[in-house]
Design a protein around this motif. Structure first.
Motif, PDB file in Angstrom:
ATOM      1  N   SER A   1       0.840  -1.201   0.000  1.00 25.12           N
ATOM      2  CA  SER A   1       0.000   0.000   0.000  1.00 25.12           C
ATOM      3  C   SER A   1       0.870   1.243   0.000  1.00 25.12           C
ATOM      4  N   ALA A   2       0.318   2.332  -0.486  1.00 23.50           N
ATOM      5  CA  ALA A   2       1.030   3.606  -0.523  1.00 23.50           C
ATOM      6  C   ALA A   2       1.060   4.228   0.871  1.00 23.50           C
ATOM      7  N   ALA A   3       1.883   5.241   1.031  1.00 22.77           N
ATOM      8  CA  ALA A   3       2.020   5.915   2.321  1.00 22.77           C
ATOM      9  C   ALA A   3       1.091   7.119   2.429  1.00 22.77           C
ATOM     10  N   ASP A   4      -0.002   7.123   1.676  1.00 26.58           N
ATOM     11  CA  ASP A   4      -0.898   8.274   1.686  1.00 26.58           C
ATOM     12  C   ASP A   4      -2.252   7.958   2.306  1.00 26.58           C
ATOM     13  N   ALA A   5      -2.315   6.943   3.141  1.00 27.34           N
ATOM     14  CA  ALA A   5      -3.596   6.522   3.715  1.00 27.34           C
ATOM     15  C   ALA A   5      -3.670   6.882   5.200  1.00 27.34           C
ATOM     16  N   THR A   6      -4.893   7.169   5.648  1.00 29.76           N
ATOM     17  CA  THR A   6      -5.135   7.410   7.070  1.00 29.76           C
ATOM     18  C   THR A   6      -6.234   6.476   7.547  1.00 29.76           C
ATOM     19  N   LEU A   7      -6.134   6.090   8.788  1.00 27.95           N
ATOM     20  CA  LEU A   7      -7.129   5.247   9.437  1.00 27.95           C
ATOM     21  C   LEU A   7      -7.816   6.094  10.495  1.00 27.95           C
TER      22      LEU A   7
ATOM     23  N   PRO B   1     -17.690   1.181  17.599  1.00 22.21           N
ATOM     24  CA  PRO B   1     -16.689   1.933  16.844  1.00 22.21           C
ATOM     25  C   PRO B   1     -16.811   1.690  15.342  1.00 22.21           C
ATOM     26  N   ARG B   2     -16.551   2.752  14.572  1.00 19.57           N
ATOM     27  CA  ARG B   2     -16.598   2.666  13.116  1.00 19.57           C
ATOM     28  C   ARG B   2     -15.217   3.038  12.575  1.00 19.57           C
ATOM     29  N   ALA B   3     -14.559   2.078  11.929  1.00 15.60           N
ATOM     30  CA  ALA B   3     -13.230   2.319  11.348  1.00 15.60           C
ATOM     31  C   ALA B   3     -13.366   2.601   9.865  1.00 15.60           C
ATOM     32  N   ALA B   4     -12.490   3.466   9.353  1.00 15.16           N
ATOM     33  CA  ALA B   4     -12.481   3.780   7.934  1.00 15.16           C
ATOM     34  C   ALA B   4     -11.051   4.108   7.501  1.00 15.16           C
ATOM     35  N   ILE B   5     -10.721   3.732   6.270  1.00 16.33           N
ATOM     36  CA  ILE B   5      -9.430   4.063   5.680  1.00 16.33           C
ATOM     37  C   ILE B   5      -9.701   5.040   4.544  1.00 16.33           C
ATOM     38  N   LYS B   6      -8.891   6.095   4.524  1.00 22.84           N
ATOM     39  CA  LYS B   6      -9.015   7.095   3.459  1.00 22.84           C
ATOM     40  C   LYS B   6      -7.661   7.247   2.794  1.00 22.84           C
ATOM     41  N   THR B   7      -7.653   7.226   1.479  1.00 22.82           N
ATOM     42  CA  THR B   7      -6.413   7.444   0.744  1.00 22.82           C
ATOM     43  C   THR B   7      -6.505   8.781   0.014  1.00 22.82           C
ATOM     44  N   THR B   8      -5.350   9.400  -0.168  1.00 21.53           N
ATOM     45  CA  THR B   8      -5.289  10.655  -0.886  1.00 21.53           C
ATOM     46  C   THR B   8      -5.128  10.315  -2.364  1.00 21.53           C
ATOM     47  N   PRO B   9      -6.026  10.860  -3.212  1.00 21.84           N
ATOM     48  CA  PRO B   9      -5.932  10.528  -4.637  1.00 21.84           C
ATOM     49  C   PRO B   9      -4.671  11.071  -5.270  1.00 21.84           C
TER      50      PRO B   9
END
Length: 176
Positions: A104-110, A168-176
């Motif tokens: 995976s890229a280094a542009d994701a946040t959890l 709890p609700r987890a989500a991953i977001k990536t920067t396009p």
């Protein structure tokens, strides 16, 4: 994935150009390209056939395949203890799994949204996580995760007496 497919199309075009067969004078060439795309990372197969108007026979045919790789990040969340209780401490563990075929890229946040009544002490998150008490959200910047690997992220806090037990609700977001 688009770059892989584009490169394969370029190679296919070069192969077909080597055939050197020209259509009859004044007749347009038609190139038919058929791509088989997987629904997840896998093999893309491209097949091309060149014909000209007025003839059904192919002037040239070519096929090529390329392996498409991509990360596929998913999360699972658990609490410790398994059944949290108001007025007690609880640790939430979010496991990020890369089921894909590439790092995976280094542009994701959890992010992990917890809920009202959950308080976190400083330093109660691993992996340099942060906590926003206004939105009750823990957050981490994800490190690159190799294919088929997993990483756990934890936050420990206290549920206030009488507080609703959060889901709890987890989500991953990536920067396009």
């Amino acid at each position: 994935m688009a770059a892989d497919v584009s490169a394969e199309l370029d190679r296919m075009q070069a192969t077909m150009a080597k055939v050197g067969t020209a259509p009859p004078s004044g007749k347009p060439l038609t190139i038919h390209v058929n791509a088989t795309m997987p629904s997840s990372p896998g093999t893309v197969t491209l097949r091309a056939r060149v014909t000209h108007q007025g003839a059904g026979d192919a002037l040239a045919e070519a096929a090529t395949s390329t392996r498409v790789t991509a990360p596929d990040l998913t999360t699972t969340t658990e609490s410790r203890p398994a059944t949290p209780a108001a007025g007690k401490d609880v640790t939430y563990v979010v496991t990020v799994t890369n089921s894909g075929t590439a790092t995976s890229a280094a542009d994701a946040t959890l992010s992990l949204v917890l809920g009202a009544g959950f308080t976190v002490a400083p330093g109660a998150l691993n992996n340099n996580g942060t906590y926003d008490s206004g939105s009750y959200t823990a957050a981490w910047t994800l490190s690159p995760l190799p294919a088929r690997a997993r990483q756990a992220y934890t936050v420990t806090g206290h549920l206030a007496p009488g507080a609703a037990i959060p889901t709890p609700r987890a989500a991953i977001k990536t920067t396009p």
